[in-house]
Design a protein around this motif. Structure first.
Motif, mmCIF file in Angstrom:
data_model
loop_
_atom_site.group_PDB
_atom_site.id
_atom_site.type_symbol
_atom_site.label_atom_id
_atom_site.label_comp_id
_atom_site.label_asym_id
_atom_site.label_seq_id
_atom_site.Cartn_x
_atom_site.Cartn_y
_atom_site.Cartn_z
ATOM 1 N N HIS B 215 0.831 -1.180 0.000
ATOM 2 C CA HIS B 215 0.000 0.000 0.000
ATOM 3 C C HIS B 215 0.859 1.221 0.000
ATOM 4 N N SER B 393 -11.185 -14.163 -4.208
ATOM 5 C CA SER B 393 -12.245 -13.288 -3.695
ATOM 6 C C SER B 393 -12.381 -13.435 -2.186
ATOM 7 N N ALA B 396 -9.486 -11.320 -0.772
ATOM 8 C CA ALA B 396 -9.636 -9.886 -1.002
ATOM 9 C C ALA B 396 -10.794 -9.323 -0.192
ATOM 10 N N ARG B 397 -11.857 -10.106 -0.057
ATOM 11 C CA ARG B 397 -13.018 -9.596 0.671
ATOM 12 C C ARG B 397 -12.680 -9.345 2.137
ATOM 13 N N PHE B 399 -9.731 -9.121 3.580
ATOM 14 C CA PHE B 399 -8.695 -8.097 3.734
ATOM 15 C C PHE B 399 -9.275 -6.701 3.526
ATOM 16 N N GLY B 400 -10.043 -6.530 2.463
ATOM 17 C CA GLY B 400 -10.569 -5.201 2.159
ATOM 18 C C GLY B 400 -11.470 -4.685 3.255
ATOM 19 N N ASN B 401 -12.321 -5.530 3.749
ATOM 20 C CA ASN B 401 -13.241 -5.088 4.789
ATOM 21 C C ASN B 401 -12.511 -4.686 6.053
ATOM 22 N N PHE B 403 -9.283 -4.101 6.548
ATOM 23 C CA PHE B 403 -8.353 -2.993 6.332
ATOM 24 C C PHE B 403 -9.110 -1.673 6.275
ATOM 25 N N GLY B 404 -10.213 -1.653 5.535
ATOM 26 C CA GLY B 404 -10.984 -0.434 5.425
ATOM 27 C C GLY B 404 -11.542 0.008 6.760
ATOM 28 N N GLN B 446 -17.847 -10.392 8.760
ATOM 29 C CA GLN B 446 -16.845 -10.858 7.810
ATOM 30 C C GLN B 446 -16.307 -12.225 8.196
ATOM 31 N N VAL B 449 -18.874 -14.554 7.067
ATOM 32 C CA VAL B 449 -18.904 -14.724 5.620
ATOM 33 C C VAL B 449 -17.787 -15.650 5.159
ATOM 34 N N LEU B 453 -18.684 -19.173 3.527
ATOM 35 C CA LEU B 453 -18.314 -19.490 2.143
ATOM 36 C C LEU B 453 -17.471 -20.745 2.096
#
Lengths: 77, 482
Positions: B215, B393, B396-397, B399-401, B403-404, B446, B449, B453
């Motif tokens: 990043h 996915s 990324a899902r 991590f993105g959640n 991290f954000g 998360q 999820v 999944l």
């Protein structure tokens, strides 16, 4: 226009657009599930897992845009 | 006023002194903090001296033999205090800080006295039964152990917050100025260290880049233990390495925490469980019932895997809310590693249940007739891609959640600090608390999820998931067949 300005304009916009789509999708899923529960309250337990999964798939798209933004935002300098 | 009052006041003063000295050191430099501490210690010394003096007087009036300790304190204390006061004033320490420290004790005594005077209303506020001020003063002190534990825990909490704030304040532009931050240190050390400082700075820079997993610099981050260590010891190789590996460290910490907690709860399993054991049993049973209820009884076999994933991820996500800890899942490396494990396990399960040829047949779109076989070469790559995109996915899902979410909290802590920057105290407006609640919920969702999944993928790898229409990546959303 230098590419930095282009990125600076486009990245927030891209996030916003992705969030717009995700938001619509989440809203549709949520509405459908609410409708279904209202119609048949005993099905709430069965609807929970598909709902969460639908949310996850829907929201992942914004997350992709978010990650893309972070990969590219380093170039604005 | 009983002597307990003074004892209490002294303890509170000591605790406050630690905090004030820390704040002073953060703000006005080391000398300032030291001066506050010394000034406060000097006033406490005065009070001790007065106490001993009063005890001597009382003993003299009552005709008791005075304690040797008090005599020594009075005789030795006077010159010591005078000498100490002179040294304080002449020692070149900032006088303002010395005075501030000196006044801490008085402030505590005055505030405590006010509190006693307002005891009735305080009783009302704290819900305690009304006791007279006299009784409140004479009330025996709680045991030293309790006092020490609670008091110093409070002090440590506040001091931790202060250090956190001090390290977090310059953060928003921190990683970019890493070399700049290291340079004054090198300058300060000596000219000879200049060559030393450069690699250290470069290393810190690389560490910042590496641990944010590619990043850009300038992403605000809350301080972590390895981060603070690396900042304090810019030349120590081990601290820098620790900083680079901090995600791994925290991931291991989460695992160790879970293992120890469950082991502890089940140290002596009983038929009639005690509280911790009952809690863990409840959780495990809940996970079992949820999975088998949603997917069918054959998923019971995968409850340990999916359940461990859920609680592991949940623990790691929630670690981001704890000061000085970091959510390891806010790094793509951690989530990718977990996604790869899930991918391999799902493929293994598929091959184990369908056989190698059944697996390939399935991957080719389960052709049954000539047309099916004809399109198989087209379907095979599509199915393969669908399989391969799953772990991507997943990773990324999560991590993105996370991290954000952590980024959001860090940004709002910065905003809270900026709001309160007009006044000198090291406090920020706790505007981020709202987002921490949001973060708690999002972390749980998360984790759910990710593990859900995983369960879906495993379910699809089982033989009877075969007959269902589930081509493409996202079609697993229909597992609730009954």
């Amino acid at each position: 226009m230098p590419y930095q300005s282009a990125l600076g304009l486009a990245l927030p916009l891209a996030i916003g657009l992705a969030a717009l789509g995700s938001g619509i999708g989440l809203g549709l899923i949520g509405r459908a599930v609410m409708d279904a529960i209202g119609r048949q309250p005993e099905a709430a337990g069965k609807l929970f897992v598909p709902m969460i999964l639908g949310f996850a798939f829907c929201e992942a798209l914004t997350i992709y845009a978010f990650i893309t933004m972070f990969m590219l935002s380093g170039r604005i300098q | 006023m009983g002597i307990e009052f003074l004892v209490r006041a002294r303890r509170v003063t000591l605790a406050l002194t630690v905090l004030a000295a820390l704040a002073g050191a953060v703000y006005g430099g080391l000398a300032f903090g030291l001066a506050i501490a010394l000034g406060s210690l000097w006033s406490v010394g005065n009070v001790l001296f007065l106490e001993a003096f009063a005890r001597l007087l009382v003993a003299g009036r009552l005709g008791r033999t005075p304690a040797m300790r008090d005599v020594a304190a009075v005789l030795g204390g006077l010159p010591a205090l005078l000498l100490g006061g002179w040294a304080l004033l002449a020692g070149g320490l900032p006088l303002l800080a010395v005075t501030l420290g000196f006044w801490i004790l008085f402030a505590v005594v005055v505030l405590k006295g006010l509190g006693l005077a307002l005891a009735r209303s305080l009783d009302f506020a704290t819900g305690r039964s009304g006791e007279s001020p006299r009784a409140a003063v004479r009330r025996p002190l709680p045991s030293r152990r309790t006092q020490g534990l609670t008091g110093w825990a409070l002090v440590a909490l506040l001091a931790g917050g202060m250090v956190l704030w001090a390290t977090a304040a310059p953060k928003p532009q921190a990683p970019a100025e890493h070399p700049a931050a290291a340079a004054p240190a090198g300058e300060h050390a000596a000219e000879g260290h200049a060559a030393d400082a450069a690699p250290g700075a470069a290393e810190g820079h690389a560490a910042g880049g590496g641990h944010a997993s590619g990043h850009p610099e300038g992403v605000p981050e809350m301080p972590t233990i390895p981060g603070v260590l690396a900042k304090l010891l810019p030349h120590a190789a081990w601290a820098q390495a620790f900083f680079v590996w901090e995600n791994l460290f925290y991931a291991l910490l989460a695992g160790v925490f879970l293992i120890v907690a469950v082991r502890w709860a089940f140290a002596r399993p009983k038929l009639v469980p005690d509280r911790p054991q009952a809690l863990v049993e409840l959780i495990v049973e809940g996970a079992h019932d949820f999975l088998t209820g949603t997917f069918g009884p054959e998923m019971a076999r995968y409850v340990p895997f999916v359940g461990s994933l859920f609680f592991y991820i949940l623990t790691m996500n929630w670690m981001g809310m704890v000061p000085f800890l970091k959510a390891p899942t806010s790094s793509l490396n951690t989530t990718a590693a977990m996604a790869v494990v899930v991918f391999l396990y799902v493929q293994y399960t598929a091959i184990r249940h369908q056989g190698l040829f059944g697996y390939l047949h399935h991957m080719a779109g389960s052709p049954r007739d000539a047309i099916g076989w004809a399109v198989a070469p087209v379907l095979l790559p599509i199915e393969l891609m669908g399989e391969l995109i799953k772990p991507v996915s997943l990773a990324a899902r999560l991590f993105g959640n996370i991290f954000g979410e952590d980024l959001l909290i860090a940004v709002f802590i910065g905003i809270g600090a900026a709001i309160m920057a007009w006044q000198p105290a090291p406090v920020g407006f706790p505007i981020h608390v709202l987002f921490m609640f949001l973060g708690l919920i999002m972390s749980a969702v998360q984790a759910l999820v990710f593990s859900l999944l995983t369960a879906v993928y495993l379910y699809m790898a089982l033989p009877h998931g075969h007959d269902e229409e589930h081509h493409g990546a996202g079609s697993g959303a229909q597992p609730a067949h009954a």
